[in-house]
Design an enzyme around this catalytic site. Structure first.
Site, PDB file in Angstrom:
ATOM      1  N   ASP A 207       0.816  -1.213   0.000  1.00 58.83           N
ATOM      2  CA  ASP A 207       0.000   0.000   0.000  1.00 58.83           C
ATOM      3  C   ASP A 207       0.857   1.275   0.000  1.00 58.83           C
ATOM      4  O   ASP A 207       0.744   2.113   0.881  1.00 58.83           O
ATOM      5  CB  ASP A 207      -0.928  -0.035   1.231  1.00 58.83           C
TER       6      ASP A 207
ATOM      7  N   ASN B 128       7.640  -7.337   5.955  1.00 57.85           N
ATOM      8  CA  ASN B 128       6.453  -6.693   6.503  1.00 57.85           C
ATOM      9  C   ASN B 128       5.206  -7.427   6.052  1.00 57.85           C
ATOM     10  O   ASN B 128       4.966  -7.575   4.844  1.00 57.85           O
ATOM     11  CB  ASN B 128       6.368  -5.242   6.040  1.00 57.85           C
ATOM     12  N   GLU B 129       4.417  -7.871   7.022  1.00 53.16           N
ATOM     13  CA  GLU B 129       3.101  -8.457   6.786  1.00 53.16           C
ATOM     14  C   GLU B 129       3.069  -9.562   5.730  1.00 53.16           C
ATOM     15  O   GLU B 129       2.248  -9.527   4.810  1.00 53.16           O
ATOM     16  CB  GLU B 129       2.083  -7.356   6.419  1.00 53.16           C
TER      17      GLU B 129
ATOM     18  N   ASN C 255       1.290  -5.457  13.588  1.00 47.18           N
ATOM     19  CA  ASN C 255       0.549  -4.376  12.941  1.00 47.18           C
ATOM     20  C   ASN C 255      -0.930  -4.662  13.170  1.00 47.18           C
ATOM     21  O   ASN C 255      -1.426  -5.704  12.727  1.00 47.18           O
ATOM     22  CB  ASN C 255       0.821  -4.347  11.431  1.00 47.18           C
TER      23      ASN C 255
ATOM     24  N   TYR D 298      -5.069  -3.129  13.379  1.00 45.05           N
ATOM     25  CA  TYR D 298      -5.973  -2.062  12.946  1.00 45.05           C
ATOM     26  C   TYR D 298      -7.390  -2.267  13.460  1.00 45.05           C
ATOM     27  O   TYR D 298      -8.353  -1.916  12.784  1.00 45.05           O
ATOM     28  CB  TYR D 298      -5.940  -1.956  11.417  1.00 45.05           C
TER      29      TYR D 298
ATOM     30  N   GLU E 273       2.722  -1.111  13.873  1.00 45.96           N
ATOM     31  CA  GLU E 273       1.739  -0.298  13.145  1.00 45.96           C
ATOM     32  C   GLU E 273       0.424  -0.324  13.907  1.00 45.96           C
ATOM     33  O   GLU E 273      -0.024  -1.384  14.346  1.00 45.96           O
ATOM     34  CB  GLU E 273       1.465  -0.840  11.725  1.00 45.96           C
TER      35      GLU E 273
ATOM     36  N   LYS F 197      -3.010   8.039   6.934  1.00 48.28           N
ATOM     37  CA  LYS F 197      -2.808   7.662   8.334  1.00 48.28           C
ATOM     38  C   LYS F 197      -1.701   8.467   8.997  1.00 48.28           C
ATOM     39  O   LYS F 197      -1.343   8.218  10.145  1.00 48.28           O
ATOM     40  CB  LYS F 197      -2.530   6.171   8.445  1.00 48.28           C
TER      41      LYS F 197
END
Ligand SMILES: *[C@@H]1O[C@H](CO)[C@@H](O)[C@H](O)[C@H]1NC(C)=O
Ligand SMILES: *[C@@H]1O[C@H](CO)[C@@H](O)[C@H](O)[C@H]1NC(C)=O
Ligand SMILES: *[C@@H]1O[C@H](CO)[C@@H](O)[C@H](O)[C@H]1NC(C)=O
Length: 637
Positions: free
Chosen positions: A201, A453-454, A508, A510, A546, A610
């Site tokens: 993203d 990452n992720e 991370n 959300y 995150e 963000k």
């Protein structure tokens, strides 16, 4: 979020290499080659000279999909000039350039200084995103895959001192399922356009976003690399060092360690050894102290080559649920960042560098993560000098087909498979890890490596993929820093398959944004449940790498509804309440430092919002809340 990723695997045709090349790091050999014969960042010393090739270059797009077009054998068509460093995408008022998929060419004339006739000289590209080739006049002299680490070409035998030559850098921005980061090129249904898709993203900015150098070293005897591993022994500081020199080196290696006043505090000799500083001043978060570790090659009393590395002496250790710097528990405050600003894209910019660090200081951030790729070396040096702690990350982002940009429409394909993230991807990933650590191993600011990452760590094949990569990172770092990966929200403690391979847990999350949207009570309960799950399963420290909510600067809501500045503030407050209830949480890095550009889509309006700061670095309301909390946490009130 269920999202379909259209994998169009037939659309990428590997470029064929039509050129004989002295140093040719072709795609498939990448895992076995080292792109740098001289690892050390170019700089002026008494024995080395440096010419910046930054400035305006000629620029052209390659003919679409035609790798073997030959504009570099002559001058590029007149017209476009481009600044280096900068990503090219947002510079021109031309949608074709903005959306280009494939090769572009940068070209300029260069004169090797007349005084360099007894020297060796090289071109060094700090980054060509994501693949670069160096041509001297008509000849391909180097190639490198990987968009955020340096590569070089030794041009001593190709151009004489005092001679002018045409330097062309070809840069390719294509991402496939076998590159890091991965992506895929889709051929559109009706017009047959090639469109780059990817799961991460942030916008796929490309080009020469960092400096290009022409530099000299002594012809035969020169220093190629220095490794300085630091330790503490009572009041003394230790530097366990290794110096690598050129094959032709016959001179002696002499080491001098200078303190910040320029006083010699230690000496040593030989290519390996330990320099001992009797009364050491440690590098501390918020209170940097750097020694100059000076390496000389000396031959019959003459200094043939000299180079100095800034070394901060500190220790880093995971102990139970604590992260220790100099044996003291450290709590991370700060952000995941991006290299991102208007017009320049990912172009390195000294004004943004200094200003961003000013804002980190203002808000009480003692750390950041180089999400989601290695940053410019100047950033790492600046962090060393200013006592900011860095989680240093590879470009391995988007290794999860279960998330991404697009509209839902069926089950995503498995992430780890021969047609997806496969063994070649893993080889490219290993190379990205090695190149990151080779470049950043001496930075005091770097306290751990994040190798991804992720990723889809919940999926079949994740363990087979990641176990060898965790080992690659451990083998590559002579200082044995902790190794982590950053966990994706849907790979909960119940389904993750790889966390035991790593030293800390980086999450991370959300809740309250991508799930429980707008409902912070529900989100708080979900976060609490998730955190307890991880705590129960692992005796490891946890960093929230995150957490954040998209926020339109200037949008207000008495109900604190999503997208408002009030919501971001309440969202972050909720997370902090939860963190404060758990001793296992040893860090909080908000996503993101600033708003940044992404692919446009139906859920992205001019990028990801963000940021705690806007893209032009104005504080949103939450910045003031964070400032109050963090300055107290790190003890600067
Ligand atoms: C590719 O480049 C070659 C050499 O310049 C040229 O002859 C050929 O027409 C090009 N092909 C395409 C498809 O553009
Ligand atoms: C110094 O580093 C070398 C090479 O990594 C290692 O073999 C040696 O054990 C280290 N010495 C000390 C005292 O840590
Ligand atoms: C990697 O190679 C091994 C051995 O050939 C094979 O079993 C495995 O399926 C491959 N992994 C992927 C993800 O393609």
């Amino acid at each position: 979020m269920k999202v379909l990723i259209g994998l169009s695997l037939l659309s990428f045709v590997a470029p064929s290499l039509a050129f004989p090349a002295a140093q040719n790091y072709a795609r498939n050999d990448a895992a076995h080659q080292h792109p740098l014969h001289i690892q050390l960042k170019p700089k002026n010393t008494a024995t080395r000279e440096l010419v910046s090739l930054d400035g305006l270059w000629d620029f052209a797009l390659a003919q679409e999909g035609n790798d073997t077009a030959t504009p570099w054998t002559s001058r590029l068509p007149k017209g476009l000039e481009i600044p280096v460093p900068a990503s090219y995408n947002d510079i021109f008022i031309d949608r074709k350039i903005h959306d280009h998929v494939g090769w572009v060419y940068y070209q300029r004339e260069v004169i090797v200084p007349r005084g360099w006739s007894d020297e060796r000289y090289l071109i060094r590209i700090e980054a060509a995103t994501h693949e670069g080739r160096i041509y001297v006049n008509d000849e391909l002299v180097a190639e490198h895959v990987g968009g955020y680490t340096p590569f070089e070409a030794d041009i001593t035998s190709l151009v004489s001192a005092g001679e002018k030559f045409r330097l062309t850098i070809a840069v390719n921005n294509e991402l496939t399922h076998e590159t890091i980061p991965p992506g895929n090129i889709e051929i559109t249904e009706f017009t047959g356009k090639r469109v780059q898709r990817y799961q991460h993203d942030f916008y796929n900015y490309a080009g020469l976003a960092r400096s290009v150098w022409l530099y000299s070293v002594p012809r035969e005897q020169y220093i190629r690399d220095v490794v300085a591993v630091t330790g503490v022994d009572g009041a003394a500081g230790l530097i366990n060092y290794t110096v690598t020199t050129s094959e032709g080196t016959t001179g002696d290696i002499r080491i001098t360690v200078l303190d910040e006043d320029g006083t010699t505090v230690a000496e040593a000799s030989g290519a390996h050894g330990i320099a001992r500083i009797n009364s050491v001043k440690l590098w501390q978060p918020g209170a940097a102290y750097l020694y100059q570790f000076v390496v000389d090659i000396v031959d019959s009393d003459t200094v043939i080559d000299t180079y100095s590395v800034a070394v901060g002496i500190r220790t880093v250790k995971v102990s139970g649920r604590q992260f220790l710097i100099n044996d003291k528990p450290f709590y991370f405050t700060g952000f995941g960042k991006h290299e991102d600003s208007a017009i320049r894209g990912k172009g390195h910019d000294q004004a943004y560098l200094v200003h961003d660090f000013q804002l980190l200081d203002w808000i009480g951030a003692n750390s950041f993560r180089t999400s989601h790729y290695p940053y410019a070396e100047e950033v790492m040096e600046f962090a060393d000098r200013h006592g900011i702690v860095v989680i240093d990350e590879t470009p391995a982002v988007g290794l999860a087909y279960s998330i991404g940009g697009g509209v839902s429409g069926g089950d995503p394909p498995p992430t780890f498979s021969p047609e997806g993230i496969n063994n070649n991807t893993r080889r490219a990933h290993a190379q990205a890890i090695r190149e990151l650590i080779a470049r950043d191993k001496n930075h005091a600011s770097v306290v751990m490596w994040s190798i991804a990452n992720e990723p889809a760590s919940n999926e079949e094949g994740a363990r087979e993929y990641f176990a060898p990569l965790a080992q690659v990172a451990r083998d590559a770092d002579p200082a044995h820093r902790p190794v982590v990966f950053v966990n994706l929200g849907l790979a909960t403690y119940k389904v993750d398959r790889i966390t035991d391979l790593f030293d800390l847990i980086c999450l991370n999350r959300y809740f309250g944004w991508y799930s429980e949207t707008g409902d912070l009570e529900e989100a708080e309960a979900a976060l609490e449940e998730e955190l307890k799950g991880w705590e129960k399963k692992f005796e490891k420290p946890i960093i929230f790498t995150e957490y954040g909510a998209d926020t339109m600067a200037g949008l207000h809501s008495v109900f604190a509804l999503p997208w408002s500045e009030e919501y971001q503030t309440e969202f972050l407050d909720m997370y902090h309440r939860v963190f404060d209830r758990h001793d296992s949480v040893i860090g909080e890095q908000v996503w993101n430092f600033a708003d940044f550009q992404t692919n446009m889509g139906i859920n992205r309006v001019d990028g990801n919002k963000k940021g705690v700061f806007t893209r032009d670095r104005k504080p949103k309301a939450s910045a003031h809340n964070l400032r109050a909390r963090w300055r107290k946490l790190i003890g600067v009130e």
